[in-house]
Design an enzyme around this catalytic site. Structure first.
Site, mmCIF file in Angstrom:
data_model
loop_
_atom_site.group_PDB
_atom_site.id
_atom_site.type_symbol
_atom_site.label_atom_id
_atom_site.label_comp_id
_atom_site.label_asym_id
_atom_site.label_seq_id
_atom_site.Cartn_x
_atom_site.Cartn_y
_atom_site.Cartn_z
ATOM 1 C CG ASN A 215 34.261 45.533 48.989
ATOM 2 O OD1 ASN A 215 32.727 44.688 47.626
ATOM 3 N ND2 ASN A 215 34.977 44.641 48.851
ATOM 4 C CG ASP A 284 41.781 48.607 45.821
ATOM 5 O OD1 ASP A 284 42.720 47.334 45.111
ATOM 6 O OD2 ASP A 284 40.556 48.989 46.293
ATOM 7 C CE LYS A 294 35.174 38.515 70.049
ATOM 8 N NZ LYS A 294 34.004 38.209 71.241
ATOM 9 C CG ASP A 311 46.553 46.045 39.035
ATOM 10 O OD1 ASP A 311 45.197 45.965 38.852
ATOM 11 O OD2 ASP A 311 46.329 47.733 38.771
ATOM 12 C CG PHE A 329 33.049 45.793 36.333
ATOM 13 C CD1 PHE A 329 31.654 46.158 36.192
ATOM 14 C CD2 PHE A 329 33.548 45.014 35.439
ATOM 15 C CE1 PHE A 329 30.288 45.358 34.885
ATOM 16 C CE2 PHE A 329 32.706 44.397 34.654
ATOM 17 C CZ PHE A 329 31.205 43.962 34.989
ATOM 18 C CE LYS A 343 39.316 49.412 37.449
ATOM 19 N NZ LYS A 343 38.823 49.010 38.918
#
Length: 414
Positions: A215, A284, A294, A311, A329, A343
């Site tokens: 990410n 996640d 590859k 989690d 966060f 959350k």
């Protein structure tokens, strides 16, 4: 200087008055960069040169860099004001510190202007030794160093490496930037006995040996929090994903690019800490079966299978003792406050910082951030600002002192 490090060091050095003593070592040339970096961090610097130091660096050079006259000897017209620089300074730094000045300081000798200023100074003192490795290892030098440390003098180095005399060993002066961080540490709060555990930056899941799933997290928000906590006297432990952002020297860093390894390390460490800040962007989902070789274009588009990771935040919160605090966060792309409140309620943590990461120039990969600090008692908006300032605000919130300028936007999420 790295702009990120500069922004962090300014928090401790802005407006500080540094008396820099430079003695007769070939490492005296490094004092020029020390002065330059201190000035970049908006500290005031006055330099006193020993007689022998002038063989290696000139007063004109250091005066130009510091913006202040450089003193080298007692002035006839100064009278009893010869220790005025010692009375002006917030900290005394000897860099480089030769065996000679260490001996003078250890035994209270004052036979020139620099040693006199050192004897008269009342405040934090840091010495950065520089000498031949055999000299540094000498029992007399080590005895003098032990005396100084027993009196509270901070020691920065020396480190191992090549020395000017052609020998390799311990005796080399620290590099200027590391030394400036050590100077900044003189102004950190004393240890408060609290230990903070953090996750920072993104993790990775490999598709094949050369490609991975990840990410956009840069780790900057977590880094800013680590610096803020260190300045406030916390002992900081960081489990870091793939991030190149600098962390404070005093922080303990564990590099863990995979989600599973990071979760294992954090859960093992958690019982020994007082505070958890889950700023890391752990994946996640994990690629179930990465290929050993590859993937090739001619083989067609790969079909990827994912499994859900554990989690970490929920596990941390469920294991928290009554004396432990958990900050989660939430990086969101819409309904930021609503998602943050949800959350808080589903993870069981004490507080959540929720921010929008879809905005340009704010959030991921930026030095700026904004969001909401959310607890069961309500929510407060943290407007766009540098991540360093926002980190200070968040730590104040965690310490039970919500900054009065923060706008309260919601009440009662319990």
């Amino acid at each position: 200087m790295n702009p990120w490090i500069e922004s962090q060091l300014k928090k401790s050095l802005r407006g500080r008055r540094i008396l820099l003593g430079v003695t007769g070592s070939i490492a005296a040339f490094k004092a020029c960069d020390v002065v330059r970096f201190l000035r970049q961090c908006e500290a005031e610097v006055r330099v006193v040169l020993s007689e022998n130091a002038q063989s290696f660096v000139t007063p004109v050079t250091l005066a130009s860099l510091s913006g202040q006259p450089v003193r080298t000897r007692f002035d006839e017209d100064q009278g009893t004001h010869h220790i005025s620089t010692a009375r002006w300074a917030d900290a005394l730094v000897m860099a480089p510190a030769t065996a000679n000045i260490l001996g003078k300081m250890a035994h209270g000798l004052a036979d020139d202007l620099l040693s006199t200023e050192a004897l008269a100074f009342r405040g934090p003192v840091l010495v950065a030794p520089a000498m031949n490795p055999a000299m540094w290892a000498n029992a007399a030098v080590q005895d003098n160093v032990a005396k100084l440390k027993a009196r509270g003098v901070a020691l920065a180095g020396p480190c191992e490496g090549d020395t000017a005399c052609g020998e390799v060993g311990e005796g080399r002066m620290l590099e200027p930037l590391e030394l400036v961080e050590r100077i900044a540490e003189l102004f950190y709060a004393p240890s408060n006995g609290k230990r903070a555990l953090m996750t920072v930056g993104p993790t990775r899941s490999y598709l094949d040996p050369v490609r991975y799933f990840t990410n956009r997290s840069s780790g900057k928000m977590g880094s800013a929090l680590a610096w803020s906590l260190a300045r406030r006297g916390y002992e900081v432990t960081v489990f870091k994903g793939v991030s190149s952002v600098p962390f404070p020297r005093k922080a303990t860093i564990h590099a863990q690019p995979s989600t599973a390894a990071m979760m294992d390390g954090v859960l093992e460490a958690w019982p020994k800490h007082d505070l958890y800040l889950g700023a890391g962007a752990l994946l996640d989902w994990e690629v179930t079966a990465p290929t050993e070789s590859k993937l090739k274009r001619g083989e067609g588009a790969p079909v990827l299978d994912f499994r859900q990771n554990g989690d970490l935040l929920k596990s941390i919160a469920s294991q928290a003792r009554s004396d432990q605090l958990v900050l989660g966060f939430a990086a969101e792309t819409h309904d930021v406050l609503k998602q943050g409140i949800q959350k808080l309620q589903t993870k069981g943590c004490h507080a959540v910082f929720a921010n929008e990461v879809s905005a340009t120039g704010n959030g991921f990969e930026s030095d700026l951030n904004s969001g909401y600090y959310i607890t069961a008692e309500g929510s407060w908006r943290l407007p766009v600002t540098h991540k360093s300032k926002l980190a200070e605000q968040l730590v104040e919130c965690l310490e039970g002192r919500v900054p009065p300028l923060l706008e309260r936007v919601e009440k009662d999420h319990g």
